[in-house]
Design an enzyme around this catalytic site. Structure first.
Site, PDB file in Angstrom:
ATOM      1  N   TYR A 144      -3.507  12.475   0.606  1.00 31.41           N
ATOM      2  CA  TYR A 144      -2.855  11.561  -0.355  1.00 31.41           C
ATOM      3  C   TYR A 144      -1.730  12.300  -1.074  1.00 31.41           C
ATOM      4  O   TYR A 144      -0.596  11.825  -1.145  1.00 31.41           O
ATOM      5  CB  TYR A 144      -3.900  11.048  -1.355  1.00 31.41           C
ATOM      6  CG  TYR A 144      -3.392  10.014  -2.325  1.00 31.41           C
ATOM      7  CD1 TYR A 144      -3.420   8.661  -2.009  1.00 31.41           C
ATOM      8  CD2 TYR A 144      -2.879  10.391  -3.562  1.00 31.41           C
ATOM      9  CE1 TYR A 144      -2.961   7.707  -2.911  1.00 31.41           C
ATOM     10  CE2 TYR A 144      -2.411   9.443  -4.466  1.00 31.41           C
ATOM     11  CZ  TYR A 144      -2.454   8.110  -4.135  1.00 31.41           C
ATOM     12  OH  TYR A 144      -1.991   7.165  -5.026  1.00 31.41           O
ATOM     13  N   GLU A 160       0.840  -1.214   0.000  1.00 33.59           N
ATOM     14  CA  GLU A 160       0.000   0.000   0.000  1.00 33.59           C
ATOM     15  C   GLU A 160       0.867   1.253   0.000  1.00 33.59           C
ATOM     16  O   GLU A 160       1.845   1.343   0.749  1.00 33.59           O
ATOM     17  CB  GLU A 160      -0.892  -0.030   1.249  1.00 33.59           C
ATOM     18  CG  GLU A 160      -2.258   0.538   1.016  1.00 33.59           C
ATOM     19  CD  GLU A 160      -3.079  -0.310   0.036  1.00 33.59           C
ATOM     20  OE1 GLU A 160      -3.111   0.051  -1.156  1.00 33.59           O
ATOM     21  OE2 GLU A 160      -3.663  -1.297   0.471  1.00 33.59           O
ATOM     22  N   SER A 203     -14.107   2.390  -7.406  1.00 31.64           N
ATOM     23  CA  SER A 203     -15.253   2.617  -8.291  1.00 31.64           C
ATOM     24  C   SER A 203     -14.855   3.568  -9.426  1.00 31.64           C
ATOM     25  O   SER A 203     -15.344   3.422 -10.544  1.00 31.64           O
ATOM     26  CB  SER A 203     -16.462   3.141  -7.515  1.00 31.64           C
ATOM     27  OG  SER A 203     -16.114   4.285  -6.791  1.00 31.64           O
ATOM     28  N   SER A 204     -13.936   4.495  -9.164  1.00 32.56           N
ATOM     29  CA  SER A 204     -13.572   5.415 -10.261  1.00 32.56           C
ATOM     30  C   SER A 204     -12.749   4.709 -11.336  1.00 32.56           C
ATOM     31  O   SER A 204     -13.022   4.873 -12.531  1.00 32.56           O
ATOM     32  CB  SER A 204     -12.888   6.683  -9.748  1.00 32.56           C
ATOM     33  OG  SER A 204     -11.965   6.382  -8.766  1.00 32.56           O
ATOM     34  N   ASP A 232      -4.786   0.876  -9.346  1.00 30.64           N
ATOM     35  CA  ASP A 232      -6.221   0.591  -9.445  1.00 30.64           C
ATOM     36  C   ASP A 232      -6.615   0.284 -10.881  1.00 30.64           C
ATOM     37  O   ASP A 232      -7.317  -0.694 -11.170  1.00 30.64           O
ATOM     38  CB  ASP A 232      -7.043   1.786  -8.946  1.00 30.64           C
ATOM     39  CG  ASP A 232      -6.718   2.123  -7.505  1.00 30.64           C
ATOM     40  OD1 ASP A 232      -6.028   1.315  -6.856  1.00 30.64           O
ATOM     41  OD2 ASP A 232      -7.136   3.196  -7.039  1.00 30.64           O
TER      42      ASP A 232
HETATM   43  C1  GLA Z   1      -5.358   4.741  -4.084  1.00 35.64           C
HETATM   44  C2  GLA Z   1      -4.654   5.108  -5.382  1.00 35.64           C
HETATM   45  C3  GLA Z   1      -3.654   4.020  -5.776  1.00 35.64           C
HETATM   46  C4  GLA Z   1      -2.717   3.679  -4.613  1.00 35.64           C
HETATM   47  C5  GLA Z   1      -3.506   3.439  -3.319  1.00 35.64           C
HETATM   48  C6  GLA Z   1      -2.608   3.277  -2.116  1.00 35.64           C
HETATM   49  O1  GLA Z   1      -6.162   3.615  -4.268  1.00 35.64           O
HETATM   50  O2  GLA Z   1      -5.589   5.270  -6.419  1.00 35.64           O
HETATM   51  O3  GLA Z   1      -2.925   4.420  -6.915  1.00 35.64           O
HETATM   52  O4  GLA Z   1      -1.763   4.685  -4.437  1.00 35.64           O
HETATM   53  O5  GLA Z   1      -4.412   4.504  -3.055  1.00 35.64           O
HETATM   54  O6  GLA Z   1      -1.871   2.105  -2.206  1.00 35.64           O
END
Ligand code: GLA
Length: 388
Positions: free
Chosen positions: A223, A35, A128-129, A173
């Site tokens: 983030y 993560e 979901s995005s 994702d």
């Molecule tokens: C979100 C982001 C991913 C990744 C995760 C953390 O889901 O979209 O790209 O950075 O957080 O692992």
């Protein structure tokens, strides 16, 4: 909604003939471990889920593009020759970003009607995005006969999210949603995009996803802050090294050079990333050798690191994970996705699942005051057209 019902709904909204309708699908994803490593050029280990987003669509003769969703009331209409970000268009900016990406690559996109129907809980951190982006990609490729590979659609979808919508996510994702394979997770090197499928054989265990149902307020800004902190760590290390991302150094090199990082917060962030990458590789070895308990232990360590070093959990995720650890039969439990709310993922012995849901749910409600939702995670395939 069942696919057949969604098609009926499409005709109710847009009228016309049902023969010309085409259907596309993209899943949600859950990350098992690794993560906040993707944008650091490290490893991730996600899998696609067996639920996701459908796009029911039909080409038009003109340049009108009409968007509707069974999840939101808002209908949006745009002109294919004038695709731009508009705040008021809300969720439709994701598909618009993808259309824009196709156009920028020279594909000719004209008018179509589309109805999206999804069963990924919104804002749960189950992508979901990315699911909307990839279902839009496979739809455009299908409707307009574009010669484009899945990996290019994955990159284009990430770019749509980064540049069009303005969220600075990594590649994980979109990759998981695009490339998912039934009953497999993907070990992805986010630096090179090399990957391999690893069968997730959880004999006697289930994947349980638990949603905190917390409204995520500051998630995006936090983030981006974490991303900047990691870049700062690279700057410190580059007084002696020559690296672009933290993913380029192993734990030994990190231990040797970490004295260069003078800021304690930055040091904590970098430690998480470097050791999380190692945990991810170790976890894949555990899974390959069938050692679910060792895999679970690494999941727990990942959560603790995200809590204490990376500071992206919060009381909701911590409570869900900590309550999960107390239940006999839990191999491991950790937050998944960006954090700050969203979901945990746990590996739980089949016979303990009911007890798990009851105990974790009750204790979470008692301590946090919210109702958690639980889903049994089945691992499904990636984005595709549905031909029937
Ligand atoms: C979100 C982001 C991913 C990744 C995760 C953390 O889901 O979209 O790209 O950075 O957080 O692992």
């Amino acid at each position: 909604m069942k696919l057949e019902d969604a098609k009926k709904r499409f005709i109710e909204i847009y009228g016309g003939r049902s023969e010309d309708i085409r259907s596309f699908y993209a899943p949600g994803r859950v990350n098992l471990i690794g993560e906040h490593t993707d944008y650091n050029g490290g490893y991730v280990f996600p899998c696609a889920l067996s639920f996701g987003t459908y796009a029911i669509s039909r080409k038009r003769e003109d340049n009108k593009i009409r968007f509707a969703s069974t999840n939101f009331d808002q209908r949006i209409m745009v002109d294919a020759r004038d695709i731009k970000y508009e705040k008021k268009d809300d969720w439709a900016n994701y598909p618009k970003g993808v259309i824009n990406g196709f156009q920028k690559r020279g594909f000719k996109i004209s008018g179509f009607d589309v109805l999206y129907d999804g069963n990924i809980p919104n804002r749960a951190g189950l992508s979901s995005s990315a699911s909307i982006e990839l279902v839009t990609s496979v739809m455009l490729r299908g409707l307009f006969d574009c010669k484009i590979s899945m990996i290019d659609m994955i990159k284009l979808s990430q770019e749509a999210e980064n540049k069009f919508v303005g969220l600075n996510c990594g590649i994980m994702d979109q990759f998981a949603v695009g490339m998912g394979r039934k009953d497999c997770a993907m070990l992805l090197d986010c630096n090179t995009l090399k990957y391999k499928y690893v069968p997730v054989k959880l004999d006697g265990y289930k994947l349980i996803i638990a949603n905190t149902n917390k409204k995520r307020g500051l998630a995006d800004s936090k983030y981006n802050e974490r991303r900047r902190e990691c870049e700062k760590a690279v700057e410190y290390l580059n007084q002696k090294l020559d690296i672009k991302t933290l993913g380029e150094i192993d734990t030994a090199a990190f231990e040797k050079y970490k004295y260069l990082i003078k800021d304690d917060t930055i040091l904590k962030r970098a430690s998480h990333v470097v050791y999380e990458i190692k945990r991810t590789l170790d976890a894949v070895d555990c899974l390959n050798s069938g050692d679910i308990c060792a895999f679970g232990k690494l999941m727990n360590e990942s959560h603790i690191s995200l809590r204490d070093l990376y500071d992206v959990t919060g009381v909701e995720l911590d409570t869900l994970a900590e309550e999960a650890w107390k239940v006999e039969g839990t191999a491991g439990s950790r937050m998944t996705g960006a954090g700050f709310g969203g979901c945990t993922v746990s590996i739980v012995k089949e016979e303990a699942v009911d007890r798990f849901i009851k105990c974790v749910g009750e204790n979470y409600k008692h301590k946090v005051g919210l109702d958690a939702d639980f889903y049994i995670g089945e691992i499904g395939g990636g984005a595709k057209e549905i031909s029937e």
